[in-house]
Motif scaffolding. Structure first.
Motif, PDB file in Angstrom:
ATOM      1  N   ASP A 122     -19.784  -5.970   1.642  1.00 38.28           N
ATOM      2  CA  ASP A 122     -19.245  -6.534   0.405  1.00 38.28           C
ATOM      3  C   ASP A 122     -18.469  -5.463  -0.354  1.00 38.28           C
ATOM      4  OD1 ASP A 122     -20.401  -8.972   0.970  1.00 38.28           O
ATOM      5  OD2 ASP A 122     -22.194  -8.599  -0.253  1.00 38.28           O
ATOM      6  N   GLN A 123     -17.389  -5.890  -1.010  1.00 40.70           N
ATOM      7  CA  GLN A 123     -16.521  -4.976  -1.737  1.00 40.70           C
ATOM      8  C   GLN A 123     -16.687  -5.146  -3.249  1.00 40.70           C
ATOM      9  OE1 GLN A 123     -14.350  -2.892   0.130  1.00 40.70           O
ATOM     10  NE2 GLN A 123     -15.427  -3.707   1.906  1.00 40.70           N
ATOM     11  N   PRO A 124     -16.611  -4.061  -4.019  1.00 40.48           N
ATOM     12  CA  PRO A 124     -16.624  -2.669  -3.576  1.00 40.48           C
ATOM     13  C   PRO A 124     -17.984  -2.292  -2.992  1.00 40.48           C
ATOM     14  CG  PRO A 124     -16.788  -2.761  -5.954  1.00 40.48           C
ATOM     15  CD  PRO A 124     -16.551  -4.169  -5.494  1.00 40.48           C
ATOM     16  N   ILE A 125     -17.985  -1.312  -2.102  1.00 39.68           N
ATOM     17  CA  ILE A 125     -19.185  -0.976  -1.342  1.00 39.68           C
ATOM     18  C   ILE A 125     -20.112  -0.078  -2.159  1.00 39.68           C
ATOM     19  CG2 ILE A 125     -20.057  -0.032   0.824  1.00 39.68           C
ATOM     20  CD1 ILE A 125     -17.192  -0.307   1.948  1.00 39.68           C
ATOM     21  N   VAL A 126     -21.312  -0.548  -2.396  1.00 37.82           N
ATOM     22  CA  VAL A 126     -22.307   0.255  -3.109  1.00 37.82           C
ATOM     23  C   VAL A 126     -23.079   1.104  -2.102  1.00 37.82           C
ATOM     24  CG1 VAL A 126     -22.532  -1.403  -4.994  1.00 37.82           C
ATOM     25  CG2 VAL A 126     -24.007  -1.611  -2.977  1.00 37.82           C
ATOM     26  N   GLU A 127     -23.695   2.158  -2.584  1.00 35.63           N
ATOM     27  CA  GLU A 127     -24.425   3.077  -1.719  1.00 35.63           C
ATOM     28  C   GLU A 127     -25.521   2.368  -0.922  1.00 35.63           C
ATOM     29  OE1 GLU A 127     -22.600   5.760  -4.855  1.00 35.63           O
ATOM     30  OE2 GLU A 127     -23.469   3.746  -4.783  1.00 35.63           O
ATOM     31  N   GLU A 128     -26.107   1.334  -1.518  1.00 33.64           N
ATOM     32  CA  GLU A 128     -27.199   0.621  -0.864  1.00 33.64           C
ATOM     33  C   GLU A 128     -26.769  -0.220   0.328  1.00 33.64           C
ATOM     34  OE1 GLU A 128     -28.304   1.947  -4.793  1.00 33.64           O
ATOM     35  OE2 GLU A 128     -26.612   0.712  -4.109  1.00 33.64           O
ATOM     36  N   ALA A 129     -25.457  -0.313   0.583  1.00 27.76           N
ATOM     37  CA  ALA A 129     -24.956  -1.075   1.736  1.00 27.76           C
ATOM     38  C   ALA A 129     -25.155  -0.348   3.055  1.00 27.76           C
ATOM     39  CB  ALA A 129     -23.468  -1.390   1.548  1.00 27.76           C
ATOM     40  N   LEU A 130     -25.536   0.913   3.003  1.00 32.30           N
ATOM     41  CA  LEU A 130     -25.727   1.689   4.223  1.00 32.30           C
ATOM     42  C   LEU A 130     -26.746   1.021   5.142  1.00 32.30           C
ATOM     43  CD1 LEU A 130     -25.104   4.390   5.705  1.00 32.30           C
ATOM     44  CD2 LEU A 130     -27.122   5.335   4.557  1.00 32.30           C
ATOM     45  N   LEU A 131     -26.400   0.907   6.437  1.00 32.92           N
ATOM     46  CA  LEU A 131     -27.276   0.359   7.479  1.00 32.92           C
ATOM     47  C   LEU A 131     -27.616  -1.118   7.287  1.00 32.92           C
ATOM     48  CD1 LEU A 131     -29.720   3.381   7.985  1.00 32.92           C
ATOM     49  CD2 LEU A 131     -27.727   2.758   9.365  1.00 32.92           C
ATOM     50  N   THR A 132     -26.736  -1.849   6.627  1.00 33.46           N
ATOM     51  CA  THR A 132     -26.963  -3.290   6.450  1.00 33.46           C
ATOM     52  C   THR A 132     -26.100  -4.138   7.385  1.00 33.46           C
ATOM     53  OG1 THR A 132     -25.318  -3.428   4.662  1.00 33.46           O
ATOM     54  CG2 THR A 132     -27.611  -2.998   4.033  1.00 33.46           C
ATOM     55  N   GLY A 133     -25.313  -3.517   8.269  1.00 35.59           N
ATOM     56  CA  GLY A 133     -24.461  -4.274   9.177  1.00 35.59           C
ATOM     57  C   GLY A 133     -23.823  -3.375  10.209  1.00 35.59           C
ATOM     58  N   ALA A 134     -23.048  -4.010  11.119  1.00 32.23           N
ATOM     59  CA  ALA A 134     -22.406  -3.268  12.207  1.00 32.23           C
ATOM     60  C   ALA A 134     -21.265  -2.403  11.687  1.00 32.23           C
ATOM     61  CB  ALA A 134     -21.877  -4.243  13.251  1.00 32.23           C
ATOM     62  N   LEU A 135     -21.066  -1.253  12.345  1.00 32.29           N
ATOM     63  CA  LEU A 135     -20.005  -0.323  11.969  1.00 32.29           C
ATOM     64  C   LEU A 135     -18.663  -0.766  12.546  1.00 32.29           C
ATOM     65  CD1 LEU A 135     -21.973   2.950  12.750  1.00 32.29           C
ATOM     66  CD2 LEU A 135     -21.462   2.061  10.463  1.00 32.29           C
ATOM     67  N   GLU A 136     -17.580  -0.176  12.015  1.00 36.44           N
ATOM     68  CA  GLU A 136     -16.258  -0.359  12.600  1.00 36.44           C
ATOM     69  C   GLU A 136     -16.226   0.360  13.951  1.00 36.44           C
ATOM     70  OE1 GLU A 136     -12.691  -0.540  14.043  1.00 36.44           O
ATOM     71  OE2 GLU A 136     -13.203  -1.770  12.298  1.00 36.44           O
ATOM     72  N   PRO A 137     -15.972  -0.359  15.062  1.00 33.50           N
ATOM     73  CA  PRO A 137     -16.060   0.252  16.396  1.00 33.50           C
ATOM     74  C   PRO A 137     -15.128   1.438  16.629  1.00 33.50           C
ATOM     75  CG  PRO A 137     -16.003  -2.146  16.557  1.00 33.50           C
ATOM     76  CD  PRO A 137     -15.689  -1.805  15.130  1.00 33.50           C
ATOM     77  N   THR A 138     -13.986   1.474  15.955  1.00 35.84           N
ATOM     78  CA  THR A 138     -13.012   2.533  16.243  1.00 35.84           C
ATOM     79  C   THR A 138     -13.448   3.907  15.753  1.00 35.84           C
ATOM     80  OG1 THR A 138     -11.800   1.994  14.214  1.00 35.84           O
ATOM     81  CG2 THR A 138     -11.054   0.950  16.256  1.00 35.84           C
ATOM     82  N   ASN A 139     -14.432   3.968  14.856  1.00 40.26           N
ATOM     83  CA  ASN A 139     -14.892   5.298  14.416  1.00 40.26           C
ATOM     84  C   ASN A 139     -16.412   5.387  14.319  1.00 40.26           C
ATOM     85  OD1 ASN A 139     -15.453   3.900  12.047  1.00 40.26           O
ATOM     86  ND2 ASN A 139     -13.750   4.776  10.910  1.00 40.26           N
ATOM     87  N   GLU A 140     -17.110   4.567  15.123  1.00 40.02           N
ATOM     88  CA  GLU A 140     -18.568   4.537  15.012  1.00 40.02           C
ATOM     89  C   GLU A 140     -19.214   5.854  15.418  1.00 40.02           C
ATOM     90  OE1 GLU A 140     -20.621   1.868  17.617  1.00 40.02           O
ATOM     91  OE2 GLU A 140     -19.160   2.086  19.218  1.00 40.02           O
ATOM     92  N   TRP A 141     -18.588   6.612  16.308  1.00 35.61           N
ATOM     93  CA  TRP A 141     -19.177   7.878  16.764  1.00 35.61           C
ATOM     94  C   TRP A 141     -19.293   8.848  15.606  1.00 35.61           C
ATOM     95  CZ3 TRP A 141     -20.388   5.971  21.226  1.00 35.61           C
ATOM     96  CH2 TRP A 141     -19.507   5.070  21.844  1.00 35.61           C
ATOM     97  N   TYR A 142     -18.211   8.981  14.859  1.00 37.66           N
ATOM     98  CA  TYR A 142     -18.202   9.859  13.687  1.00 37.66           C
ATOM     99  C   TYR A 142     -19.148   9.323  12.611  1.00 37.66           C
ATOM    100  CZ  TYR A 142     -16.159  12.642   9.867  1.00 37.66           C
ATOM    101  OH  TYR A 142     -15.946  13.510   8.818  1.00 37.66           O
ATOM    102  N   ALA A 143     -19.123   8.011  12.417  1.00 36.09           N
ATOM    103  CA  ALA A 143     -19.962   7.393  11.395  1.00 36.09           C
ATOM    104  C   ALA A 143     -21.448   7.620  11.667  1.00 36.09           C
ATOM    105  CB  ALA A 143     -19.665   5.900  11.307  1.00 36.09           C
ATOM    106  N   ILE A 144     -21.855   7.449  12.915  1.00 35.12           N
ATOM    107  CA  ILE A 144     -23.272   7.628  13.270  1.00 35.12           C
ATOM    108  C   ILE A 144     -23.707   9.073  13.016  1.00 35.12           C
ATOM    109  CG2 ILE A 144     -24.856   7.726  15.240  1.00 35.12           C
ATOM    110  CD1 ILE A 144     -23.428   5.183  16.278  1.00 35.12           C
ATOM    111  N   ALA A 145     -22.832  10.024  13.318  1.00 31.02           N
ATOM    112  CA  ALA A 145     -23.164  11.425  13.051  1.00 31.02           C
ATOM    113  C   ALA A 145     -23.339  11.664  11.553  1.00 31.02           C
ATOM    114  CB  ALA A 145     -22.079  12.334  13.607  1.00 31.02           C
TER     115      ALA A 145
END
Length: 323
Positions: A122-145
């Protein structure tokens, strides 16, 4: 304005990754804080080697650390080098955080990225949105780190009482940015394309996708100022978004960049290329409540970034950088 909980004056402060765009901006910002700034090159310490990191910290004993070191890059780089983007970022952040605990560093700020959030948050993204859904596949490697880095700081805070905090910047740009077209982010890539087209007398430039996705941008000097502010006034386990609080479409951004560069040709869309996340605007409420707001407008910031490029203050990194 919140009171200062960690005064930087008189402290030894290590900026890990000082040769990168963000690290360099933090070094510039710290010049007015009355602290001793420590930096290290790859010759001094390879951040991917645990024993080297521990030895360097044991010898230099900083009071505070800004973890700005990372392998960074755009969609192409993330897709092309997923192993390096995951491994290098995981290992260097883990080495620094663990060694900081071992030698008793008083304060640490870990820098992440807005790509940690779900693709359709949901926009704008609040800090509590972390780990509530799937990541964007094109940069998931960096995101997971980067998500792992946040959790690592939280874990050391919970188990050992370490004053380790995390900041999640939005899309950054400015002096020292990476202008390699195969690995750069959108602002330097478009600045480079518009500049090259202008110099060549081309009739058009090509941008990836439809141009409809909306993105938020922040000048790196504003980011550095926000990070120093957080280091001084913030102490909690929740990561803090660092952004401008406003967004713009990629097509609008391209038009603004063409104006700044002085290119008057057409904008052509390559629809074979991905758009990425449709919109990514982070909530700025938590940071604003802590007494900070940006001071550099997008147009002024783009002009500054282009001036830096013309003056040679930029990088070209094919696979990103693990500074």
């Amino acid at each position: 304005m919140p009171s200062t909980v960690f005064d930087l004056a008189g402290k030894k402060v290590w900026v890990a990754g000082h040769r990168g765009m963000v690290g360099g901006a933090i070094v510039r910002r710290l010049a007015s804080e009355g602290c001793e700034v420590l930096v290290s090159s790859r010759k001094d310490v390879d951040l991917r080697r645990q024993e080297e990191v521990e030895a360097w910290l044991e010898k230099n004993r900083p009071d505070a650390i800004f973890v700005a070191a990372a392998k960074v890059g755009g969609i192409f780089a993330n897709n092309s080098y997923p192993a390096e983007f995951l491994y290098d970022n995981l290992i260097l952040e883990a080495n620094i955080v663990h060694a900081a605990h071992k030698v008793g560093v008083k304060k640490l700020l870990f820098l992440g990225s807005s790509c940690i959030y779900p693709k359709f948050a949901d926009q704008p993204i609040v800090e509590e949105a972390l780990l509530t859904g799937a990541l964007e596949p094109t940069n998931e490697w960096y995101a997971i780190a980067k998500i792992a880095g946040i959790k690592l700081c939280q874990a050391y805070r919970k188990q050992y009482g370490c004053d380790f905090i995390s900041a999640m910047p939005t899309n950054l740009y400015g002096p020292g940015d990476n202008f390699d077209l195969n690995s750069s982010h959108v602002v330097p890539a478009l600045l480079r394309k518009a500049h090259d087209a202008k110099e060549a007398g081309a009739s058009s430039i090509t941008v990836w996708g439809t141009g409809t996705p909306r993105r938020e941008f922040l000048h790196v000097d504003d980011c550095a100022d926000a990070c120093v502010h957080l280091m001084k006034v913030y102490s909690d386990d929740v990561h803090v978004n660092v952004g401008s609080g406003t967004d713009i479409t990629i097509l609008e951004l391209t038009g603004l960049i063409c104006e700044v560069v002085g290119f008057s040709g057409d904008i052509v869309h390559d629809l074979s290329k991905p758009d990425g996340t449709p919109r990514k605007l982070m909530s700025a409420d938590r940071l604003r409540a802590l007494g900070w707001a940006p001071s550099i407008s997008l147009r002024d910031g783009l002009a500054d970034a282009y001036k830096a490029f013309l003056g040679g203050n930029y990088a070209e990194r094919v696979q990103g950088n693990a500074a």
